[in-house]
Design a protein around this motif. Structure first.
Motif, PDB file in Angstrom:
ATOM      1  N   GLY A  60       0.580  -0.963   0.040  1.00  0.00           N
ATOM      2  CA  GLY A  60      -0.062   0.240   0.009  1.00  0.00           C
ATOM      3  C   GLY A  60       0.799   1.406   0.049  1.00  0.00           C
ATOM      4  O   GLY A  60       0.374   2.241  -0.406  1.00  0.00           O
ATOM      5  N   GLN A  61       2.138   0.888   0.249  1.00  0.00           N
ATOM      6  CA  GLN A  61       3.466   2.292   0.459  1.00  0.00           C
ATOM      7  C   GLN A  61       2.888   2.967  -1.160  1.00  0.00           C
ATOM      8  O   GLN A  61       3.677   1.646  -2.085  1.00  0.00           O
ATOM      9  CB  GLN A  61       4.174   1.965   0.838  1.00  0.00           C
ATOM     10  CG  GLN A  61       4.641   1.223   2.322  1.00  0.00           C
ATOM     11  CD  GLN A  61       3.773   2.363   3.310  1.00  0.00           C
ATOM     12  OE1 GLN A  61       4.629   3.746   3.026  1.00  0.00           O
ATOM     13  NE2 GLN A  61       3.642   2.004   4.539  1.00  0.00           N
ATOM     14  N   LEU A  62       2.948   4.487  -1.106  1.00  0.00           N
ATOM     15  CA  LEU A  62       2.961   4.987  -2.878  1.00  0.00           C
ATOM     16  C   LEU A  62       4.115   5.017  -3.125  1.00  0.00           C
ATOM     17  O   LEU A  62       4.772   4.456  -4.486  1.00  0.00           O
ATOM     18  CB  LEU A  62       2.599   5.737  -2.757  1.00  0.00           C
ATOM     19  CG  LEU A  62       0.878   6.371  -2.275  1.00  0.00           C
ATOM     20  CD1 LEU A  62       0.715   8.078  -2.222  1.00  0.00           C
ATOM     21  CD2 LEU A  62       0.264   5.757  -2.939  1.00  0.00           C
ATOM     22  N   ARG A  63       5.124   4.857  -2.770  1.00  0.00           N
ATOM     23  CA  ARG A  63       6.630   4.952  -3.088  1.00  0.00           C
ATOM     24  C   ARG A  63       7.256   3.810  -3.194  1.00  0.00           C
ATOM     25  O   ARG A  63       7.535   2.514  -2.113  1.00  0.00           O
ATOM     26  CB  ARG A  63       7.288   6.079  -2.288  1.00  0.00           C
ATOM     27  CG  ARG A  63       7.096   7.175  -2.272  1.00  0.00           C
ATOM     28  CD  ARG A  63       7.745   8.595  -1.596  1.00  0.00           C
ATOM     29  NE  ARG A  63       8.916   8.697  -1.898  1.00  0.00           N
ATOM     30  CZ  ARG A  63      10.527   8.234  -1.410  1.00  0.00           C
ATOM     31  NH1 ARG A  63      10.434   8.044   0.317  1.00  0.00           N
ATOM     32  NH2 ARG A  63      12.127   8.716  -1.753  1.00  0.00           N
ATOM     33  N   VAL A  64       8.205   3.940  -3.653  1.00  0.00           N
ATOM     34  CA  VAL A  64       8.915   1.807  -4.326  1.00  0.00           C
ATOM     35  C   VAL A  64      10.012   1.755  -3.020  1.00  0.00           C
ATOM     36  O   VAL A  64       9.953   0.793  -2.577  1.00  0.00           O
ATOM     37  CB  VAL A  64       9.576   1.949  -6.073  1.00  0.00           C
ATOM     38  CG1 VAL A  64      10.053   0.561  -5.914  1.00  0.00           C
ATOM     39  CG2 VAL A  64       8.379   1.899  -7.100  1.00  0.00           C
ATOM     40  N   GLU A  65      10.429   2.928  -2.581  1.00  0.00           N
ATOM     41  CA  GLU A  65      11.788   3.190  -2.178  1.00  0.00           C
ATOM     42  C   GLU A  65      10.786   2.602  -0.690  1.00  0.00           C
ATOM     43  O   GLU A  65      11.054   1.357   0.318  1.00  0.00           O
ATOM     44  CB  GLU A  65      11.991   4.374  -2.088  1.00  0.00           C
ATOM     45  CG  GLU A  65      13.386   4.488  -0.798  1.00  0.00           C
ATOM     46  CD  GLU A  65      14.096   5.442  -0.910  1.00  0.00           C
ATOM     47  OE1 GLU A  65      14.813   6.164  -0.302  1.00  0.00           O
ATOM     48  OE2 GLU A  65      13.967   5.974  -2.489  1.00  0.00           O
ATOM     49  N   ASP A  66       9.734   3.072  -0.255  1.00  0.00           N
ATOM     50  CA  ASP A  66       8.800   2.856   1.163  1.00  0.00           C
ATOM     51  C   ASP A  66       8.410   1.704   1.456  1.00  0.00           C
ATOM     52  O   ASP A  66       8.427   0.699   2.104  1.00  0.00           O
ATOM     53  CB  ASP A  66       7.736   3.876   0.719  1.00  0.00           C
ATOM     54  CG  ASP A  66       8.324   5.240   0.824  1.00  0.00           C
ATOM     55  OD1 ASP A  66       9.619   5.372   1.511  1.00  0.00           O
ATOM     56  OD2 ASP A  66       7.733   6.247   0.667  1.00  0.00           O
ATOM     57  N   ARG A  67       8.451   1.246  -0.200  1.00  0.00           N
ATOM     58  CA  ARG A  67       7.658  -0.624  -0.076  1.00  0.00           C
ATOM     59  C   ARG A  67       8.743  -1.734  -0.002  1.00  0.00           C
ATOM     60  O   ARG A  67       9.229  -1.993   1.817  1.00  0.00           O
ATOM     61  CB  ARG A  67       7.492  -0.840  -1.956  1.00  0.00           C
ATOM     62  CG  ARG A  67       6.070  -0.558  -1.589  1.00  0.00           C
ATOM     63  CD  ARG A  67       5.114  -0.711  -3.132  1.00  0.00           C
ATOM     64  NE  ARG A  67       4.473  -0.043  -3.815  1.00  0.00           N
ATOM     65  CZ  ARG A  67       5.283   0.327  -4.977  1.00  0.00           C
ATOM     66  NH1 ARG A  67       5.608  -0.195  -5.357  1.00  0.00           N
ATOM     67  NH2 ARG A  67       4.872   1.541  -5.959  1.00  0.00           N
ATOM     68  N   LEU A  68      10.248  -1.288  -0.375  1.00  0.00           N
ATOM     69  CA  LEU A  68      11.001  -1.816  -0.106  1.00  0.00           C
ATOM     70  C   LEU A  68      11.929  -1.897   1.281  1.00  0.00           C
ATOM     71  O   LEU A  68      12.322  -3.043   1.919  1.00  0.00           O
ATOM     72  CB  LEU A  68      12.568  -1.330  -0.956  1.00  0.00           C
ATOM     73  CG  LEU A  68      14.184  -2.554  -1.466  1.00  0.00           C
ATOM     74  CD1 LEU A  68      13.815  -2.943  -0.913  1.00  0.00           C
ATOM     75  CD2 LEU A  68      14.899  -1.614  -2.123  1.00  0.00           C
ATOM     76  N   MET A  69      11.749  -0.625   2.152  1.00  0.00           N
ATOM     77  CA  MET A  69      12.469  -0.652   2.934  1.00  0.00           C
ATOM     78  C   MET A  69      11.072  -1.402   3.857  1.00  0.00           C
ATOM     79  O   MET A  69      11.391  -2.362   4.712  1.00  0.00           O
ATOM     80  CB  MET A  69      12.397   0.827   3.724  1.00  0.00           C
ATOM     81  CG  MET A  69      12.595   0.986   4.800  1.00  0.00           C
ATOM     82  SD  MET A  69      14.166   0.623   6.040  1.00  0.00           S
ATOM     83  CE  MET A  69      15.421   2.350   4.387  1.00  0.00           C
ATOM     84  N   GLN A  70      10.210  -1.157   3.724  1.00  0.00           N
ATOM     85  CA  GLN A  70       9.406  -2.006   4.571  1.00  0.00           C
ATOM     86  C   GLN A  70       8.877  -3.454   4.115  1.00  0.00           C
ATOM     87  O   GLN A  70       9.175  -4.184   5.162  1.00  0.00           O
ATOM     88  CB  GLN A  70       7.442  -1.731   4.113  1.00  0.00           C
ATOM     89  CG  GLN A  70       7.276  -0.749   4.637  1.00  0.00           C
ATOM     90  CD  GLN A  70       7.240  -0.053   6.613  1.00  0.00           C
ATOM     91  OE1 GLN A  70       6.525  -1.432   7.176  1.00  0.00           O
ATOM     92  NE2 GLN A  70       7.532   1.220   6.518  1.00  0.00           N
ATOM     93  N   PHE A  71       9.407  -3.988   3.014  1.00  0.00           N
ATOM     94  CA  PHE A  71       9.963  -5.363   2.356  1.00  0.00           C
ATOM     95  C   PHE A  71      11.018  -5.632   3.601  1.00  0.00           C
ATOM     96  O   PHE A  71      11.296  -6.935   4.251  1.00  0.00           O
ATOM     97  CB  PHE A  71       9.584  -5.576   1.361  1.00  0.00           C
ATOM     98  CG  PHE A  71      10.077  -6.818   1.297  1.00  0.00           C
ATOM     99  CD1 PHE A  71       9.900  -8.143   1.503  1.00  0.00           C
ATOM    100  CD2 PHE A  71      11.666  -7.520   0.515  1.00  0.00           C
ATOM    101  CE1 PHE A  71       9.616  -9.488   1.281  1.00  0.00           C
ATOM    102  CE2 PHE A  71      11.057  -8.604  -0.163  1.00  0.00           C
ATOM    103  CZ  PHE A  71      10.644 -10.036   0.147  1.00  0.00           C
ATOM    104  N   LEU A  72      11.765  -4.714   3.919  1.00  0.00           N
ATOM    105  CA  LEU A  72      13.318  -5.544   4.245  1.00  0.00           C
ATOM    106  C   LEU A  72      13.021  -5.758   5.923  1.00  0.00           C
ATOM    107  O   LEU A  72      13.420  -6.667   6.255  1.00  0.00           O
ATOM    108  CB  LEU A  72      14.110  -3.972   4.380  1.00  0.00           C
ATOM    109  CG  LEU A  72      14.660  -4.454   2.764  1.00  0.00           C
ATOM    110  CD1 LEU A  72      15.990  -3.120   2.740  1.00  0.00           C
ATOM    111  CD2 LEU A  72      15.655  -5.186   2.675  1.00  0.00           C
ATOM    112  N   LEU A  73      11.927  -4.620   6.308  1.00  0.00           N
ATOM    113  CA  LEU A  73      11.598  -4.704   7.788  1.00  0.00           C
ATOM    114  C   LEU A  73      10.815  -6.406   8.144  1.00  0.00           C
ATOM    115  O   LEU A  73      11.426  -6.763   9.561  1.00  0.00           O
ATOM    116  CB  LEU A  73      10.808  -3.909   8.416  1.00  0.00           C
ATOM    117  CG  LEU A  73      11.075  -2.882   8.738  1.00  0.00           C
ATOM    118  CD1 LEU A  73      10.301  -1.333   8.659  1.00  0.00           C
ATOM    119  CD2 LEU A  73      12.312  -2.528   9.467  1.00  0.00           C
ATOM    120  N   ILE A  74      10.083  -6.770   7.015  1.00  0.00           N
ATOM    121  CA  ILE A  74       8.996  -8.154   6.980  1.00  0.00           C
ATOM    122  C   ILE A  74      10.050  -9.137   7.460  1.00  0.00           C
ATOM    123  O   ILE A  74      10.644 -10.453   7.650  1.00  0.00           O
ATOM    124  CB  ILE A  74       8.273  -8.243   5.786  1.00  0.00           C
ATOM    125  CG1 ILE A  74       7.246  -6.710   6.713  1.00  0.00           C
ATOM    126  CG2 ILE A  74       7.972  -9.899   5.659  1.00  0.00           C
ATOM    127  CD1 ILE A  74       6.459  -7.337   5.288  1.00  0.00           C
TER     128      ILE A  74
END
Length: 215
Positions: free
Chosen positions: A141-155
Motif C-alpha cells: 500500500g506504500q505509494l513510493r517503491v523505496e518505502d515498499r522496499l524498506m517495509q519489505f526489508l523490515l518484514i
C-alpha cells in the motif's frame, strides 16, 4: 517405611522432535509422525494437494501467486515453526518453492478440530500466517517503491533474520527479482534501490552474498 522406586526415561529430543511434539496430541503420534517428514531441495517446487497444510520444520519456503499479467507475486515466507498450504487460501494459484533445503511435516486439517492439543497450537500458527499476509498488504500500500522496499526489508528482518554482531543476516538469499515480485516493481528498480541502500549503510552483503540489514 517401604522402599519406593521411581523410574526415569531420559531422551535427547532434537529441535525437530520438540516442534512436532508441541503440535501432535500424543507421544505415540509423535513417533509415528517423525517418519512422515517430506524433504525438498533448494529451488524445488513443493507438491500441494487441495486443502493441504504443512508445518515447516527446517528451512524457508517462498509462497507466490500469479498476477493478472501472469507475473509472479511474492505473497509470503514460511520459516521454521510456521505453516502454509492451500487449506489457508482461496487463491486459484498458490505455489510454494523451497528457498533452502527444507523439511516439512504434513498436518491433518480435519483431525485438528477434534484434538484439544493440536487445535490451539495450529490456530496460533494460522494467526501468524494471517498477520504476515497483512504486513505484505500494508507494504504494497506504500505509494513510493523505496518505502515498499524498506517495509519489505523490515518484514525479512523479523521473519527470516538472524542477529549477528554486524547486523541482522537473512537466512536465505533472495534474488533482485524476488524483491521486485514482493514490492510490485521491476528488477532494475530493485537493483538500483538496493545499491542506494548499500551506499547509505542500511544494508550490506556478507560472505556468499547473504544480505545483512543494519537498521
Amino acid at each position: 517405611g517401604n522402599a519406593c522406586w521411581l523410574q526415569w526415561k531420559i531422551q535427547d529430543l532434537s529441535q525437530d522432535q520438540r516442534m512436532v511434539a508441541a503440535l501432535l496430541p500424543s507421544a505415540e503420534a509423535t513417533e509415528n509422525q517423525s517418519q512422515s517428514f517430506e524433504c525438498y531441495s533448494k529451488g524445488e517446487m513443493i507438491f500441494q494437494t487441495p486443502y493441504s497444510l504443512w508445518l515447516v520444520v527446517q528451512g524457508v519456503v517462498k509462497l507466490t501467486t500469479l498476477s493478472d499479467c501472469g507475473e509472479d507475486v511474492l505473497i509470503g515466507l514460511a520459516s521454521e515453526d510456521q505453516v502454509f498450504g492451500t487449506g489457508l487460501t482461496s487463491l486459484p494459484v498458490y505455489q510454494a518453492i523451497a528457498l533452502s533445503d527444507v523439511k516439512l511435516l504434513p498436518l491433518p486439517l480435519t483431525e485438528s478440530q477434534k484434538s484439544p492439543e493440536l487445535c490451539p497450537a495450529l490456530t496460533t500458527r494460522i494467526i501468524q500466517r494471517l498477520q504476515q499476509a497483512e504486513r505484505f498488504a500494508t507494504m504494497r500500500g506504500q505509494l513510493r517503491v523505496e518505502d515498499r522496499l524498506m517495509q519489505f526489508l523490515l518484514i525479512l528482518k523479523e521473519e527470516i533474520g538472524e542477529r549477528k554482531e554486524s547486523g541482522t543476516r537473512l537466512k536465505v538469499r533472495l534474488t533482485h527479482q524476488d524483491f521486485a515480485n514482493a514490492c510490485c516493481s521491476t528488477r532494475v528498480t530493485m537493483t538500483r534501490l538496493l545499491g542506494k541502500f548499500q551506499q547509505e549503510g542500511k544494508i550490506s552483503f556478507a560472505s556468499q552474498n547473504y544480505l545483512v540489514i543494519h537498521f
